[in-house]
Design a protein around this motif. Structure first.
Motif, PDB file in Angstrom:
ATOM      1  N   LEU A 169       0.853  -1.178   0.000  1.00  0.00           N
ATOM      2  CA  LEU A 169       0.000   0.000   0.000  1.00  0.00           C
ATOM      3  C   LEU A 169       0.893   1.233   0.000  1.00  0.00           C
ATOM      4  N   ASP A 170       0.518   2.273  -0.786  1.00  0.00           N
ATOM      5  CA  ASP A 170       1.266   3.518  -0.623  1.00  0.00           C
ATOM      6  C   ASP A 170       0.497   4.477   0.278  1.00  0.00           C
ATOM      7  N   LEU A 171       1.111   5.633   0.553  1.00  0.00           N
ATOM      8  CA  LEU A 171       0.557   6.542   1.551  1.00  0.00           C
ATOM      9  C   LEU A 171      -0.788   7.139   1.135  1.00  0.00           C
ATOM     10  N   THR A 172      -1.071   7.099  -0.145  1.00  0.00           N
ATOM     11  CA  THR A 172      -2.347   7.640  -0.608  1.00  0.00           C
ATOM     12  C   THR A 172      -3.452   6.588  -0.515  1.00  0.00           C
ATOM     13  N   GLY A 173      -3.095   5.353  -0.133  1.00  0.00           N
ATOM     14  CA  GLY A 173      -4.095   4.302  -0.011  1.00  0.00           C
ATOM     15  C   GLY A 173      -4.196   3.418  -1.250  1.00  0.00           C
ATOM     16  N   ARG A 174      -3.299   3.638  -2.217  1.00  0.00           N
ATOM     17  CA  ARG A 174      -3.323   2.844  -3.448  1.00  0.00           C
ATOM     18  C   ARG A 174      -2.708   1.477  -3.189  1.00  0.00           C
ATOM     19  N   THR A 175      -3.354   0.423  -3.671  1.00  0.00           N
ATOM     20  CA  THR A 175      -2.852  -0.937  -3.501  1.00  0.00           C
ATOM     21  C   THR A 175      -1.901  -1.280  -4.634  1.00  0.00           C
TER      22      THR A 175
END
Lengths: 400, 400
Positions: A82-88
């Protein structure tokens, strides 16, 4: 500041100062810090409705920083990046016979999965700031040691320490699978935002994660929510924990297989190659479609016991929602109505206590998802854990 | 400010400003407010170690403001009057057959007890700022309505509204007895300060109050901690709630009497005048001393079931301490060892989960004590609920 930008979206320095009540010098200083760590960028994006020269706005640059969540369970290892923006970036699961493997083999496999995921995330130019591992058992969260995971056969396994060798210098945390799944449901699941909820893992083991008043209920040692071994039937079967009549002997995935498809039950030496739980469930659904009466009967029995145990949770914890995870969610159509009827009959507060069973939409991925989420939350809470970028690669001004 | 003075003790304005970080104008203004409400006084008390002219110090003047806590239970009404400094002005209990009375008669008696207590506190020159009533049942805390109290035979009783007639304009709150007792234990009991504890009322009904992570666990509707109706024995006795095999049929005070002294059991038409529970317990102790084997046998059985139910609480809530209230505390010597052994055997986390049974020292007074404490806490949290004194009676400077 980071959490503010994550919630609010891009904003000018002046707007940030006005809205947070911080003075402009503090805002500028914090933004420089976050820029140096590659967590925010300054862009010339014109704000909606603004006139004249485009102002400079600060945006979260979460796409370069992220976290890795994993779950090791009886028959699979799940990975969630997961990245910090919530993208998987990664969401996968492999079959692995942790129940039939010794601890060393399981940990070796886990390390291999971590290495592979880290390589993939590095290729996607993501800096991984934390790894969290979900385990179906009692965990000392401080030390990252699994004290007892009956269905894996683990006792006193220093998981964080063993994984650190393969992942240094990224910090590794270990937590209970149901706790992490409950956090995933509370933040992004079917009952997101419900401050009082219980999540039940529908696996071989049945664990519980409890959110109460919007906080994870941990208890004195971090062991709260051990629902699988509630004694519900003094005349019941022997449980993996050595006791009799535990709730998971009535509603666990092993109980379903034993009742509905004994030739596919867990622990049979001839049960063939390792399968993720869905393959066993597909077999059960196939038999159900073919009219095998054992399946309907097994599901009815499980639904009844779900309601009986659910009523204990409702009386003690008074949640508004009990989220059914794992295989429970897959068979929601055959379980929820009967379980709800039992619960309503048994809850002392009756209709005053509005507790509903609902099916998770995160399937068997809830714990790994929650694990990644916890690691991301840590970065938002303390961005100083993200190292400064080398000076030459620090972005200063970028037009999007 | 009030809470600060309550914790720290008398202090000069300058010290208050320095220690709280508030500026001196704010401190002076807040102190004037509190003086006008009669909550603080300014005295010429010399501070220890100070030299020269005695400085003026501000002290909490909590002796003139207080709160009233009550508990109505199956066979008694308890009253606890407390001032802001924590001094007890009233601590009494009367026998009252609430189980055998209809709701109106019970409420009339409760109103009479409140009026008497308010008269006594007025005579002691205490201004009562709040009344809290503890009830053994499910309470809607927002409206002050008792939704269901099986052992009193109450359903949907608007207690706060009914009491308001006899106590206006003092605000009345209603809460669950075990919740209030748990708060009393957490603030002033044998396990004070333990952030994860469960309190069990040892009465005819067995209620639970849960402190988790230092906060009272309420659940979605305020009904958490309903431990009395945990289903522990499918082949057990019929419970007052209409279900079978509830925990309180195994460990409640009525179960003890039924097993140990059936001729003194609850609900017998010939059981004579109303007695507070201690009188029944004295009779049991008398028989025990005389060698009646039924008493030892009953206590052994109750201890065993205390451990079985306690293990459910330990697995779900992971408290460090289970505080035994009411009659459990009186028979601590005959209950704790066996209950602890059962619990240790059944808790999944085993020795890792250090959960200990301990006996309350607040006896049957815990809930009324907690009720008074809650009302005092409300004044500390919001002193504006205390009215300004008439100008002529406002103290300005008083030498102690």
């Amino acid at each position: 500041m980071l959490r503010y930008l994550n919630t609010r979206g891009p904003a000018s320095r002046a707007a940030i100062a006005a809205e947070t009540g911080l003075n402009k010098t503090t805002v500028s200083s914090l933004i420089s810090e976050l820029q140096a760590r590659g967590l925010v960028v300054e862009t010339g994006l014109r704000q909606a409705g603004a006139v004249g020269r485009p102002g400079r706005v600060i945006s979260l640059d979460g796409a370069t920083v992220g976290a890795l969540g994993l779950e090791i369970n009886v028959d699979y290892i799940a990975t969630h990046g997961l990245d910090l923006t919530g993208r998987t970036l990664i969401d996968r699961r492999i079959g692995f016979d942790a129940m039939g493997s010794d601890v060393d083999r399981s940990l070796e496999r886990l390390v291999a999965v971590v290495r592979e995921a880290l390589a993939d995330l590095a290729a996607a130019r993501l800096r991984v700031m934390g790894i969290t591992v979900a385990v179906p058992g009692l965990v000392n969260v401080e030390t990252g040691t699994v004290l007892y995971a009956p269905n894996l056969g683990w006792r006193d396994v220093p998981v964080a320490q063993r994984l650190a060798a393969g992942s240094a210098p990224i910090p590794v945390r270990v937590d209970n699978d149901a706790n992490l799944a409950a956090l995933a449901e509370y933040t992004a699941g079917v009952a997101a935002g419900t401050p009082d909820l219980v999540y039940l893992t529908g696996e071989v083991g049945v664990g519980g994660g409890v959110i109460s008043g919007g906080r994870l209920l941990r208890g004195g040692d971090g062991f709260a929510g051990e629902v699988g071994h509630l004694p519900v039937d003094p005349n019941g079967d022997l449980c993996g924990c050595g006791r009799t009549g535990c709730w998971e002997t009535k509603v666990g995935l092993a109980a379903l297989l034993r009742m509905a498809a004994p030739d596919h039950a867990y622990g049979r030496p001839d049960s063939g190659p390792v399968r993720v739980p869905e393959e066993r469930l597909t077999e059960i659904e196939r038999r159900q479609a073919a009219g095998d009466p054992r399946v309907e009967q097994a599901l009815r029995e499980i639904a009844r016991w779900l309601g009986i145990g659910g009523a204990i949770l409702a009386n003690l914890l008074n949640p508004r929602v009990i989220v059914l995870g794992g295989y429970f969610a897959r068979f929601r159509g055959h379980l929820i109505a009967e379980a709800q009827a039992q619960l309503d009959r048994l809850v002392v507060a009756g209709a005053d206590a509005r507790c509903q069973f609902v099916a998770s939409e995160l399937d068997f991925r809830a714990a790994a998802h929650g694990a990644a989420h916890v690691a991301v939350e840590q970065v938002l809470a303390d961005p100083t854990m993200v190292a400064m970028l080398p000076a030459k690669s620090q972005p200063t001004w970028r037009r999007r």
